[in-house]
Design a protein around this motif. Structure first.
Motif, PDB file in Angstrom:
ATOM      1  N   ARG A 149       0.845  -1.201   0.000  1.00  0.00           N
ATOM      2  CA  ARG A 149       0.000   0.000   0.000  1.00  0.00           C
ATOM      3  C   ARG A 149       0.875   1.244   0.000  1.00  0.00           C
ATOM      4  NH1 ARG A 149      -3.000  -3.685  -0.543  1.00  0.00           N
ATOM      5  NH2 ARG A 149      -4.813  -4.287   0.676  1.00  0.00           N
ATOM      6  N   THR A 150       0.584   2.174  -0.885  1.00  0.00           N
ATOM      7  CA  THR A 150       1.169   3.503  -0.714  1.00  0.00           C
ATOM      8  C   THR A 150       0.349   4.205   0.371  1.00  0.00           C
ATOM      9  OG1 THR A 150      -0.143   4.109  -2.631  1.00  0.00           O
ATOM     10  CG2 THR A 150       2.245   3.889  -2.977  1.00  0.00           C
ATOM     11  N   ARG A 151       0.858   5.337   0.821  1.00  0.00           N
ATOM     12  CA  ARG A 151       0.262   5.959   2.006  1.00  0.00           C
ATOM     13  C   ARG A 151      -1.229   6.258   1.851  1.00  0.00           C
ATOM     14  NH1 ARG A 151       2.394  11.632   4.202  1.00  0.00           N
ATOM     15  NH2 ARG A 151       0.956  12.190   2.519  1.00  0.00           N
ATOM     16  N   ASP A 152      -1.633   6.685   0.644  1.00  0.00           N
ATOM     17  CA  ASP A 152      -3.026   7.087   0.422  1.00  0.00           C
ATOM     18  C   ASP A 152      -4.021   5.944   0.566  1.00  0.00           C
ATOM     19  OD1 ASP A 152      -1.567   6.240  -1.954  1.00  0.00           O
ATOM     20  OD2 ASP A 152      -3.452   6.525  -3.010  1.00  0.00           O
ATOM     21  N   ILE A 153      -3.559   4.700   0.368  1.00  0.00           N
ATOM     22  CA  ILE A 153      -4.492   3.563   0.458  1.00  0.00           C
ATOM     23  C   ILE A 153      -4.187   2.659   1.649  1.00  0.00           C
ATOM     24  CG2 ILE A 153      -5.267   3.474  -1.959  1.00  0.00           C
ATOM     25  CD1 ILE A 153      -3.079   1.401  -2.501  1.00  0.00           C
ATOM     26  N   ALA A 154      -3.221   3.061   2.472  1.00  0.00           N
ATOM     27  CA  ALA A 154      -2.900   2.255   3.653  1.00  0.00           C
ATOM     28  C   ALA A 154      -3.958   2.490   4.729  1.00  0.00           C
ATOM     29  CB  ALA A 154      -1.525   2.640   4.182  1.00  0.00           C
ATOM     30  N   ALA A 155      -4.329   1.423   5.432  1.00  0.00           N
ATOM     31  CA  ALA A 155      -5.259   1.581   6.552  1.00  0.00           C
ATOM     32  C   ALA A 155      -4.494   2.221   7.710  1.00  0.00           C
ATOM     33  CB  ALA A 155      -5.792   0.211   6.960  1.00  0.00           C
ATOM     34  N   ALA A 156      -5.242   2.772   8.654  1.00  0.00           N
ATOM     35  CA  ALA A 156      -4.592   3.431   9.803  1.00  0.00           C
ATOM     36  C   ALA A 156      -3.631   2.452  10.475  1.00  0.00           C
ATOM     37  CB  ALA A 156      -5.663   3.883  10.789  1.00  0.00           C
ATOM     38  N   GLY A 157      -2.405   2.902  10.672  1.00  0.00           N
ATOM     39  CA  GLY A 157      -1.415   2.055  11.346  1.00  0.00           C
ATOM     40  C   GLY A 157      -0.707   1.059  10.445  1.00  0.00           C
ATOM     41  N   GLN A 158      -1.192   0.923   9.193  1.00  0.00           N
ATOM     42  CA  GLN A 158      -0.576  -0.040   8.282  1.00  0.00           C
ATOM     43  C   GLN A 158       0.673   0.582   7.645  1.00  0.00           C
ATOM     44  OE1 GLN A 158      -3.200  -1.017   5.036  1.00  0.00           O
ATOM     45  NE2 GLN A 158      -2.157  -2.932   4.539  1.00  0.00           N
ATOM     46  N   ALA A 159       1.726  -0.225   7.475  1.00  0.00           N
ATOM     47  CA  ALA A 159       2.962   0.290   6.867  1.00  0.00           C
ATOM     48  C   ALA A 159       2.711   0.617   5.396  1.00  0.00           C
ATOM     49  CB  ALA A 159       4.057  -0.762   6.986  1.00  0.00           C
ATOM     50  N   SER A 160       3.414   1.609   4.877  1.00  0.00           N
ATOM     51  CA  SER A 160       3.230   1.932   3.464  1.00  0.00           C
ATOM     52  C   SER A 160       4.558   1.853   2.717  1.00  0.00           C
ATOM     53  CB  SER A 160       2.604   3.320   3.308  1.00  0.00           C
ATOM     54  OG  SER A 160       3.374   4.285   3.971  1.00  0.00           O
ATOM     55  N   VAL A 161       4.432   1.681   1.395  1.00  0.00           N
ATOM     56  CA  VAL A 161       5.633   1.549   0.562  1.00  0.00           C
ATOM     57  C   VAL A 161       5.787   2.795  -0.308  1.00  0.00           C
ATOM     58  CG1 VAL A 161       5.416  -0.963   0.495  1.00  0.00           C
ATOM     59  CG2 VAL A 161       4.429   0.411  -1.367  1.00  0.00           C
ATOM     60  N   SER A 162       6.975   2.931  -0.888  1.00  0.00           N
ATOM     61  CA  SER A 162       7.269   4.099  -1.723  1.00  0.00           C
ATOM     62  C   SER A 162       6.669   3.936  -3.115  1.00  0.00           C
ATOM     63  CB  SER A 162       8.780   4.278  -1.845  1.00  0.00           C
ATOM     64  OG  SER A 162       9.308   3.220  -2.629  1.00  0.00           O
ATOM     65  N   THR A 163       6.658   5.041  -3.837  1.00  0.00           N
ATOM     66  CA  THR A 163       6.199   5.057  -5.232  1.00  0.00           C
ATOM     67  C   THR A 163       6.981   4.027  -6.051  1.00  0.00           C
ATOM     68  OG1 THR A 163       5.873   7.435  -4.931  1.00  0.00           O
ATOM     69  CG2 THR A 163       5.822   6.614  -7.199  1.00  0.00           C
ATOM     70  N   ALA A 164       8.314   4.060  -5.893  1.00  0.00           N
ATOM     71  CA  ALA A 164       9.169   3.176  -6.690  1.00  0.00           C
ATOM     72  C   ALA A 164       8.977   1.715  -6.305  1.00  0.00           C
ATOM     73  CB  ALA A 164      10.637   3.586  -6.521  1.00  0.00           C
ATOM     74  N   ALA A 165       8.807   1.454  -5.009  1.00  0.00           N
ATOM     75  CA  ALA A 165       8.615   0.063  -4.575  1.00  0.00           C
ATOM     76  C   ALA A 165       7.316  -0.488  -5.150  1.00  0.00           C
ATOM     77  CB  ALA A 165       8.599  -0.014  -3.052  1.00  0.00           C
ATOM     78  N   MET A 166       6.285   0.346  -5.219  1.00  0.00           N
ATOM     79  CA  MET A 166       5.013  -0.081  -5.783  1.00  0.00           C
ATOM     80  C   MET A 166       5.179  -0.383  -7.277  1.00  0.00           C
ATOM     81  SD  MET A 166       1.963  -0.802  -4.952  1.00  0.00           S
ATOM     82  CE  MET A 166       0.699  -0.045  -3.955  1.00  0.00           C
ATOM     83  N   GLY A 167       5.879   0.487  -7.983  1.00  0.00           N
ATOM     84  CA  GLY A 167       6.105   0.273  -9.412  1.00  0.00           C
ATOM     85  C   GLY A 167       6.883  -1.021  -9.649  1.00  0.00           C
ATOM     86  N   ASP A 168       7.944  -1.221  -8.849  1.00  0.00           N
ATOM     87  CA  ASP A 168       8.762  -2.425  -9.002  1.00  0.00           C
ATOM     88  C   ASP A 168       7.930  -3.680  -8.750  1.00  0.00           C
ATOM     89  OD1 ASP A 168      10.976  -0.880  -9.553  1.00  0.00           O
ATOM     90  OD2 ASP A 168      11.736  -0.911  -7.490  1.00  0.00           O
ATOM     91  N   ALA A 169       7.043  -3.606  -7.755  1.00  0.00           N
ATOM     92  CA  ALA A 169       6.228  -4.766  -7.416  1.00  0.00           C
ATOM     93  C   ALA A 169       5.270  -5.113  -8.567  1.00  0.00           C
ATOM     94  CB  ALA A 169       5.437  -4.500  -6.133  1.00  0.00           C
ATOM     95  N   VAL A 170       4.731  -4.099  -9.212  1.00  0.00           N
ATOM     96  CA  VAL A 170       3.837  -4.368 -10.354  1.00  0.00           C
ATOM     97  C   VAL A 170       4.623  -5.026 -11.490  1.00  0.00           C
ATOM     98  CG1 VAL A 170       2.318  -3.368 -12.106  1.00  0.00           C
ATOM     99  CG2 VAL A 170       2.223  -2.507  -9.766  1.00  0.00           C
ATOM    100  N   VAL A 171       5.823  -4.493 -11.745  1.00  0.00           N
ATOM    101  CA  VAL A 171       6.662  -5.086 -12.809  1.00  0.00           C
ATOM    102  C   VAL A 171       6.963  -6.547 -12.476  1.00  0.00           C
ATOM    103  CG1 VAL A 171       8.945  -5.019 -13.887  1.00  0.00           C
ATOM    104  CG2 VAL A 171       7.638  -2.902 -13.590  1.00  0.00           C
ATOM    105  N   ALA A 172       7.292  -6.808 -11.197  1.00  0.00           N
ATOM    106  CA  ALA A 172       7.606  -8.175 -10.795  1.00  0.00           C
ATOM    107  C   ALA A 172       6.385  -9.086 -10.948  1.00  0.00           C
ATOM    108  CB  ALA A 172       8.090  -8.198  -9.343  1.00  0.00           C
ATOM    109  N   ALA A 173       5.224  -8.583 -10.553  1.00  0.00           N
ATOM    110  CA  ALA A 173       3.996  -9.390 -10.671  1.00  0.00           C
ATOM    111  C   ALA A 173       3.649  -9.661 -12.135  1.00  0.00           C
ATOM    112  CB  ALA A 173       2.840  -8.676  -9.978  1.00  0.00           C
ATOM    113  N   LEU A 174       3.934  -8.689 -12.973  1.00  0.00           N
ATOM    114  CA  LEU A 174       3.632  -8.807 -14.410  1.00  0.00           C
ATOM    115  C   LEU A 174       4.562  -9.820 -15.065  1.00  0.00           C
ATOM    116  CD1 LEU A 174       1.872  -7.462 -16.615  1.00  0.00           C
ATOM    117  CD2 LEU A 174       3.699  -5.790 -16.922  1.00  0.00           C
ATOM    118  N   SER A 175       5.811  -9.780 -14.652  1.00  0.00           N
ATOM    119  CA  SER A 175       6.808 -10.650 -15.284  1.00  0.00           C
ATOM    120  C   SER A 175       6.817 -12.030 -14.667  1.00  0.00           C
ATOM    121  CB  SER A 175       8.207 -10.023 -15.166  1.00  0.00           C
ATOM    122  OG  SER A 175       8.138  -8.624 -15.367  1.00  0.00           O
ATOM    123  N   GLY A 176       6.242 -12.130 -13.423  1.00  0.00           N
ATOM    124  CA  GLY A 176       6.352 -13.390 -12.671  1.00  0.00           C
ATOM    125  C   GLY A 176       5.405 -14.459 -13.114  1.00  0.00           C
TER     126      GLY A 176
END
Ligand code: IPM
Ligand code: MG
Length: 358
Positions: free
Chosen positions: A331-358
């Motif tokens: 989750r990036t900060r805007d979609i994280a629930a209260a108290g939930q850890a959030s990831v950076s813009t780049a980490a989110m992008g990398d994760a999508v690329v990994a999911a797409l290629s995986g």
């Protein structure tokens, strides 16, 4: 044939979110998608480099491209410029210059984010709505417009809400076609009880409805539509409306899904050439911090694959990859629930690329 894609990062968080969408495009290219990527300047960034928010060179690049990916434009530092030089004029100039009259704004609630909406989960869960907004006419472009001085010295501002029958018919047919490929229900939104121009809008929608007997057409006044959107949004499937009503209703619809950071859009001409951009703006308050949500821009790439590149299977795969990263709990900060850890813009992008290629 190689498709040319023009990337216009723009201002604020634009460059950050577009960089992640570019990673996705490059991954698709590595996987065999035949595209050529080019970058250009728009908005405040273009103003700073060339003194104009839509330089002739950018418009020429856009005309040559098969599809355009845009980040966002605007920022507080440009608010005092004369209107013609403000970043928003770059965007409006591209819409008008490329005749991108049909603006598709889907509002889809990802089940993983049901808790992120400010509305009760039972009201929004499963939401899948499409707003079709007329984009090159109406009060945004109508003449005359301006601010004049009256005889008594008082100033008066004026704009013109004007639609030709042909413009209404064009966006109406576009919306009927979309409704046909979805739930076959189209709701036309107007203010026919007060505004003559939208009475013509309603009559025109009723006239062309004869050619789409398989689609059920209904009508709503815009004030009621705003209320229904937050009351029982799932009664709606496809909505078609004017430029300004669509601007307003699409922000409201975006919030039903929890975050405006999730929603892509497509702006299409009569031949399917399109400009793709997130619905959200340049968010200057969080620019440069690496925390913006790149998913709306990445999902805009999916819309580009579907509507301009004729790559529906890749569009479906990319949307599934976004679902995968949400399932993984990212989750990036805007979609994280209260108290939930959030990831950076780049980490989110990398994760999508990994999911797409995986
Ligand atoms: C949108 C935006 C634009 C609009 C602005 C930035 C000119 O709000 O795309 O919805 O009003 O169309
Ligand atoms: Mg808007």
């Amino acid at each position: 044939m190689t498709k040319k894609i023009l990337i216009l990062p723009g201002d604020g968080i634009g460059p950050e979110i577009v960089a992640e969408a570019r990673k996705v495009l490059e991954a698709l290219e590595a996987g065999g998608l035949d595209v050529e990527l080019e970058e250009g300047l728009i908005g405040g960034a273009a103003y700073e480099a060339h003194g104009h928010p839509l330089p002739a060179a950018t418009l020429a690049q856009a005309e040559r491209a098969d599809a355009i990916l845009l980040g966002a434009v605007g920022g507080p530092q440009y608010e005092n410029l004369e209107r013609a030089l403000r970043p928003e004029q770059g965007l409006l100039g591209l819409r008008a210059g490329l005749k991108l009259f049909s603006n598709l704004r889907p509002a889809i609630l990802y089940p993983q984010l049901a808790a992120a909406s400010t509305l009760k989960p039972e009201v929004v869960s499963g939401l899948d709505l499409m707003i079709v907004r007329e984009l090159t006419g109406g009060i945004y472009f109508g003449q005359p417009r301006g601010v004049r001085e009256l005889e008594n010295g008082e100033k008066e501002g004026f704009n013109t809400l004007v639609y030709r029958e042909s413009e209404i018919e064009r966006i109406g047919r576009s919306a009927f076609e979309i409704a046909r490929r979805r739930g076959r229900k189209l709701c036309s939104v107007d203010k026919a009880n007060v505004l003559e121009v939208t009475e013509l809008w309603r009559q025109t929608m009723m006239r062309i409805a004869a050619d789409y007997a398989d689609v059920e057409l209904s009508h709503m006044y815009v004030d009621n539509a705003a209320m229904q959107l937050v009351r029982t949004p799932k009664q709606l499937d496809v909505m078609v409306t004017t430029n300004m009503f669509g601007d307003i209703l699409s922000d409201a619809a975006a919030m039903l899904t929890g975050s405006i950071g999730m929603l892509p859009s497509a702006s299409l001409d009569a031949d399917g050439k399109g400009m793709y951009e997130p619905i959200h703006g340049s968010a200057p308050d969080i620019a440069g911090q690496g925390i913006a949500n790149p998913l709306a821009t990445i999902l805009s790439v999916a819309m580009m694959l579907r509507y301009s590149l004729d790559e529906n299977a890749r569009a479906v795969a990319l949307e599934a990859a976004v679902g995968t990263v949400l399932d993984q709990g990212l989750r990036t900060r805007d979609i994280a629930a209260a108290g939930q850890a959030s990831v950076s813009t780049a980490a989110m992008g990398d994760a999508v690329v990994a999911a797409l290629s995986g």
